[in-house]
Design a protein around this motif. Sequence first.
Motif, PDB file in Angstrom:
ATOM      1  N   THR A 299       0.794  -1.351   0.074  1.00  0.00           N
ATOM      2  CA  THR A 299      -0.186   0.103  -0.048  1.00  0.00           C
ATOM      3  C   THR A 299       0.841   1.216   0.129  1.00  0.00           C
ATOM      4  O   THR A 299       1.979   1.329   0.390  1.00  0.00           O
ATOM      5  CB  THR A 299      -0.892   0.144   1.184  1.00  0.00           C
TER       6      THR A 299
ATOM      7  N   SER B  76     -14.887  10.616   5.989  1.00  0.00           N
ATOM      8  CA  SER B  76     -14.258   9.379   5.608  1.00  0.00           C
ATOM      9  C   SER B  76     -13.978   9.424   4.187  1.00  0.00           C
ATOM     10  O   SER B  76     -14.832   9.868   3.526  1.00  0.00           O
ATOM     11  CB  SER B  76     -15.025   8.125   6.124  1.00  0.00           C
TER      12      SER B  76
ATOM     13  N   VAL C 240     -13.745   6.585   1.548  1.00  0.00           N
ATOM     14  CA  VAL C 240     -14.331   5.203   1.922  1.00  0.00           C
ATOM     15  C   VAL C 240     -14.072   4.210   0.913  1.00  0.00           C
ATOM     16  O   VAL C 240     -14.189   3.009   0.738  1.00  0.00           O
ATOM     17  CB  VAL C 240     -15.992   5.109   1.983  1.00  0.00           C
ATOM     18  N   SER C 241     -13.606   4.741  -0.608  1.00  0.00           N
ATOM     19  CA  SER C 241     -13.035   3.942  -1.539  1.00  0.00           C
ATOM     20  C   SER C 241     -12.549   4.866  -2.572  1.00  0.00           C
ATOM     21  O   SER C 241     -12.388   5.995  -2.456  1.00  0.00           O
ATOM     22  CB  SER C 241     -14.378   3.407  -2.196  1.00  0.00           C
TER      23      SER C 241
ATOM     24  N   ARG D 205      -8.750   4.184   1.219  1.00  0.00           N
ATOM     25  CA  ARG D 205      -9.271   4.261   2.634  1.00  0.00           C
ATOM     26  C   ARG D 205      -8.621   5.301   3.228  1.00  0.00           C
ATOM     27  O   ARG D 205      -7.302   5.471   3.140  1.00  0.00           O
ATOM     28  CB  ARG D 205      -9.621   2.956   3.509  1.00  0.00           C
TER      29      ARG D 205
ATOM     30  N   VAL E  22      -4.921   9.507   2.479  1.00  0.00           N
ATOM     31  CA  VAL E  22      -5.383   8.118   2.111  1.00  0.00           C
ATOM     32  C   VAL E  22      -4.221   6.953   1.956  1.00  0.00           C
ATOM     33  O   VAL E  22      -3.330   7.061   1.340  1.00  0.00           O
ATOM     34  CB  VAL E  22      -6.338   7.986   0.760  1.00  0.00           C
TER      35      VAL E  22
ATOM     36  N   HIS F  47      -3.730   3.231  -0.261  1.00  0.00           N
ATOM     37  CA  HIS F  47      -4.293   2.725  -1.286  1.00  0.00           C
ATOM     38  C   HIS F  47      -3.340   1.720  -1.957  1.00  0.00           C
ATOM     39  O   HIS F  47      -2.092   1.815  -1.751  1.00  0.00           O
ATOM     40  CB  HIS F  47      -4.784   3.597  -2.489  1.00  0.00           C
TER      41      HIS F  47
END
Length: 183
Positions: free
Chosen positions: A35, A143, A145-146, A155, A180, A182
Amino acid sequence: MAPSITFMSPLLAILLLALFASSTEASSTKNWNLTKETNLVFYMQDYETGKYASAAHVAGVNGTNSNVLKFGTVVVFDDPLTEGVDRLSKQLGRAQGIYVNCALDGSDFHLLFSAVFTNEKYNGSTLEFQGADRFFLKQKEVSVVSGTGYFRFARGFAIMETAFLDLPNLNAAIKFTVTVQHY
């Protein structure tokens, strides 16, 4: 003569389970290490009136004439995301979504939108934001969220601060400081 069936000893079964569990754990850890963390800062230019209007009331207690600061008002928006607080600074993408005034006293919105990036680095990628926008607080957190594209499986969170507010005309620039993780 029929073949005989041999059962695995309990000790062998435990060893195989331990081996399987450790290989699964190692692969999970390995994937986690892939990540990336990305930090972004941009401004959402939310204008409900004037030449640059990009948000509209679509429902509420008084229909489309509802006030965004009143419970039950729904606003749909397609706001520019810019590099700076100035409405005409370099555009990085669009924030497309809705917010609903969901507090009886009018102080909170539920915010749900996609940040659709058009700048060179993240072109075509998106981040999905969701959460409570407590309108009258200096800083709010929502948040992430995606995400898609560069931000696949994102996230994280965003700190929102009002950088510019013209309350009589319901125009604002909101600073987003985003973190974030990812793949």
